[in-house]
Scaffold this active site. Structure first.
Site, PDB file in Angstrom:
ATOM      1  N   LYS A   1       0.911  -1.126   0.060  1.00 14.92           N
ATOM      2  CA  LYS A   1      -0.154   0.209   0.057  1.00 14.92           C
ATOM      3  C   LYS A   1       0.989   1.224  -0.026  1.00 14.92           C
ATOM      4  O   LYS A   1       2.159   1.142   0.442  1.00 14.92           O
ATOM      5  CB  LYS A   1      -0.572  -0.106   1.254  1.00 14.92           C
ATOM      6  CG  LYS A   1      -2.166   0.801   1.141  1.00 14.92           C
ATOM      7  CD  LYS A   1      -3.253  -0.138   0.241  1.00 14.92           C
ATOM      8  CE  LYS A   1      -4.432   0.891   0.245  1.00 14.92           C
ATOM      9  NZ  LYS A   1      -5.645  -0.201  -0.397  1.00 14.92           N
TER      10      LYS A   1
HETATM   11  P1  NAD Z   1     -12.761   7.366  -2.974  1.00 19.09           P
HETATM   12  O1  NAD Z   1     -11.806   8.362  -2.730  1.00 19.09           O
HETATM   13  O2  NAD Z   1     -13.280   7.231  -4.642  1.00 19.09           O
HETATM   14  O3  NAD Z   1     -14.092   7.649  -2.244  1.00 19.09           O
HETATM   15  C1  NAD Z   1     -14.245   7.703  -0.837  1.00 19.09           C
HETATM   16  C2  NAD Z   1     -15.528   8.453  -0.258  1.00 19.09           C
HETATM   17  O4  NAD Z   1     -15.322   8.455   1.332  1.00 19.09           O
HETATM   18  C3  NAD Z   1     -15.935   9.758  -0.807  1.00 19.09           C
HETATM   19  O5  NAD Z   1     -17.303   9.721  -1.047  1.00 19.09           O
HETATM   20  C4  NAD Z   1     -15.685  10.691   0.496  1.00 19.09           C
HETATM   21  O6  NAD Z   1     -16.222  11.542   0.488  1.00 19.09           O
HETATM   22  C5  NAD Z   1     -15.810   9.521   1.473  1.00 19.09           C
HETATM   23  N1  NAD Z   1     -15.401   9.865   2.754  1.00 19.09           N
HETATM   24  C6  NAD Z   1     -13.905  10.378   3.125  1.00 19.09           C
HETATM   25  N2  NAD Z   1     -13.880  10.441   4.280  1.00 19.09           N
HETATM   26  C7  NAD Z   1     -14.995  10.540   4.970  1.00 19.09           C
HETATM   27  C8  NAD Z   1     -15.498  10.645   6.238  1.00 19.09           C
HETATM   28  N3  NAD Z   1     -14.809  11.087   7.008  1.00 19.09           N
HETATM   29  N4  NAD Z   1     -16.775  10.210   6.578  1.00 19.09           N
HETATM   30  C9  NAD Z   1     -17.678   9.676   5.423  1.00 19.09           C
HETATM   31  N5  NAD Z   1     -17.261   9.607   4.352  1.00 19.09           N
HETATM   32  C10 NAD Z   1     -16.115  10.052   4.047  1.00 19.09           C
HETATM   33  O7  NAD Z   1     -12.255   6.126  -2.414  1.00 19.09           O
HETATM   34  P2  NAD Z   1     -12.757   4.652  -2.792  1.00 19.09           P
HETATM   35  O8  NAD Z   1     -11.782   3.823  -3.783  1.00 19.09           O
HETATM   36  O9  NAD Z   1     -14.079   4.455  -3.044  1.00 19.09           O
HETATM   37  O10 NAD Z   1     -12.031   3.950  -1.615  1.00 19.09           O
HETATM   38  C11 NAD Z   1     -13.174   3.615  -0.195  1.00 19.09           C
HETATM   39  C12 NAD Z   1     -12.599   2.358   0.571  1.00 19.09           C
HETATM   40  O11 NAD Z   1     -12.798   1.313  -0.272  1.00 19.09           O
HETATM   41  C13 NAD Z   1     -11.366   2.876   1.156  1.00 19.09           C
HETATM   42  O12 NAD Z   1     -11.303   2.340   2.527  1.00 19.09           O
HETATM   43  C14 NAD Z   1     -10.521   2.147   0.156  1.00 19.09           C
HETATM   44  O13 NAD Z   1      -9.446   1.663   0.866  1.00 19.09           O
HETATM   45  C15 NAD Z   1     -11.440   0.821  -0.075  1.00 19.09           C
HETATM   46  N6  NAD Z   1     -11.192   0.094  -1.476  1.00 19.09           N
HETATM   47  C16 NAD Z   1     -11.117   0.551  -2.444  1.00 19.09           C
HETATM   48  C17 NAD Z   1     -10.963  -0.201  -3.668  1.00 19.09           C
HETATM   49  C18 NAD Z   1     -11.024   0.549  -4.985  1.00 19.09           C
HETATM   50  O14 NAD Z   1     -10.866  -0.338  -5.821  1.00 19.09           O
HETATM   51  N7  NAD Z   1     -11.061   1.741  -5.187  1.00 19.09           N
HETATM   52  C19 NAD Z   1     -10.707  -1.472  -3.569  1.00 19.09           C
HETATM   53  C20 NAD Z   1     -10.695  -2.110  -2.388  1.00 19.09           C
HETATM   54  C21 NAD Z   1     -11.020  -1.383  -1.022  1.00 19.09           C
END
Ligand code: NAD
Length: 432
Positions: free
Chosen positions: A118
């Protein structure tokens, strides 16, 4: 088990509650693996390699600003390391290390030939111009160039990064090595060797898991209600996929606002609101079709399915008692603390753990990497069919392990993930 002498300084990771959480999960899992040498579990508590870099950027206002970037490779035992790149204000080495460790178990659960990694930069991406973000990304890639490579460490998008970020990394790396090297990152635009369906893969995988859990518990999705925290990559696709199956979305939150509508949030209208050109933060805030509530109220809405899809440690010992759902599907990494996990298990909430639930992203990243190496691209039908097959296989394996050991799905998934890496380490032996 050997421990560090008591008078040694804590490692830099140990200052982070997220790392301590990941380590405590690993130690607990070790108890279910009596025939694994405790020395191997001890090795797995520490990342193989961590790089901390300073990244200077000439900002639009003429000032030079310094940012701190991290890349942590938890292990290289099972193949090239794989994991996202996160841009978040309070990011630290411990958080990145925990996320790298979880990637190792996730790749193990999905039986992918990858190890966990990561990375990220401590920055609020909303404060950067596009030009600043590009400069930051390119210089960061350059700084960590010596420890990345298509057979060493392959990045992908995570919180605060996207397809565009991956394009800049691809270009920077390719300029340095002197040839186009799309397999250095996954989650790229399709035009640059990305995989169709990669953007949607994590959310789709979450919903495939929800379908299997609902069937297991006799729930009909078309009669279910849901609450989703996060409306980014994972959250928005999860909402769309749940909607397609007739699930009513009662509540939705992002960084700026939390919304509630007992009649169901109109997702098409919401998407128009978020994607409107004047909504530069792409937030759900100010959406007129729902009432505004607090983050605490969002997580306490009575619903069938709760999907935390934003960030880690949002369901804790303090608020777990208020959580009122039947299924908790962890779209985010590490959203539930061990204290909350115990409370929810005692309440009978069925948790689909992160290392299984959100593994669709890394699975399709694997498909993308394979396609780039082979220079032969698949169509979306094949991608989705393979994804569904791999998610179903992993879900069934985790469920069987949970029933065998009479443990939660989380413990079962961790047993599978940790055991795979530990056995590979044992077979390879300790170098030199
Ligand atoms: P992203 O940046 O696209 O979206 C994040 C979302 O969370 C946004 O809507 C943001 O406004 C919201 N957010 C941020 N801080 C917040 C808070 N304090 N309270 C409430 N909402 C909040 O990110 P993503 O890629 O969708 O990732 C989200 C989660 O999923 C992370 O934990 C990431 O590690 C995990 N994840 C992502 C992927 C991927 O393929 N993108 C894969 C596996 C896991």
């Amino acid at each position: 088990m050997a421990v560090n002498p008591p008078d040694t300084h804590p490692t830099p990771f140990e200052l982070s509650p997220v790392y301590l959480m990941a380590r405590s999960q690993l130690r607990e899992t070790g108890k279910y693996l009596p025939d694994i040498d405790p020395g191997i579990i001890r090795r797995l508590e520490f990342p193989k390699r961590s790089m901390v870099v300073s990244v200077p950027v000439n900002m639009t206002d003429g000032q030079t600003q310094m940012f701190i970037g991290y890349r942590v490779q938890h292990s290289l035992t099972s193949g090239a390391s794989k994991g996202g790149l996160r841009y978040a204000k309070n990011l630290d080495l411990g958080e990145v290390t925990a996320l790298a460790m979880w990637m190792s178990w996730k790749c193990g659960v999905m039986n992918l030939p990858f190890s966990g990694a990561k990375g990220g930069i401590a920055v609020d991406p909303a404060t950067l111009t596009l030009k600043e973000k590009q400069q930051l990304t390119r210089r960061f890639t350059d700084e960590i160039h010596s420890i990345i490579g298509p057979r060493i460490d392959v990045m992908a998008p995570d919180m605060g990064t996207d397809e565009q970020t991956m394009s800049w990394i691809y270009d920077t790396y390719s300029m340095k090595v002197g040839y186009a090297c799309p397999e250095i990152v996954t989650g790229k635009p399709v035009e640059l060797g990305g995989c169709v369906g990669r953007r949607e893969a994590t959310g789709r995988g979450v919903v495939y898991c929800i379908e299997m859990a609902a069937a297991q518990h006799g729930l009909k999705l078309s009669e279910c209600t849901a609450v989703v925290q996060g409306y980014g990559n994972v959250g928005s696709v999860t909402c769309e996929e749940l909607h397609k199956r007739g699930v009513k979305l009662l509540g939705l939150g992002d960084r700026y606002a939390n919304l509630y509508n007992p009649r169901g949030i109109d997702l098409a209208a919401l998407a128009r609101h978020v994607n409107a050109p004047e909504n530069t933060r792409r937030t759900i805030d100010a959406f007129p079709g729902a009432e505004k509530i607090t983050p605490a109220e969002l997580l306490a809405i009575k619903c069938d399915i709760l999907v935390p899809a934003a960030m880690e440690r949002v369901i804790t010992g303090e608020n777990a008692n208020q959580v009122n759902c039947k299924l908790l599907a962890e779209g985010a990494n590490g959203p539930t603390t061990p204290e909350a996990d115990a409370i929810l298990n005692a309440k009978g909430v069925f948790i689909i753990p992160d290392v299984l639930c959100n593994a669709g992203g890394v699975t399709v990243s694997y498909f993308e990497w394979v396609q780039d190496l082979a220079q032969f691209m698949w169509d979306e039908e094949r991608v989705n069919k393979e994804l569904q097959k791999q998610m179903a296989k992993a879900y069934v394996a985790v469920r069987a392990k949970a029933e065998l050991h009479r443990v939660s799905m989380r413990t079962a998934a961790l047993i599978i993930g940790v055991e795979k890496v530990a056995r590979e380490k044992a077979m390879r032996g300790l170098y030199p």
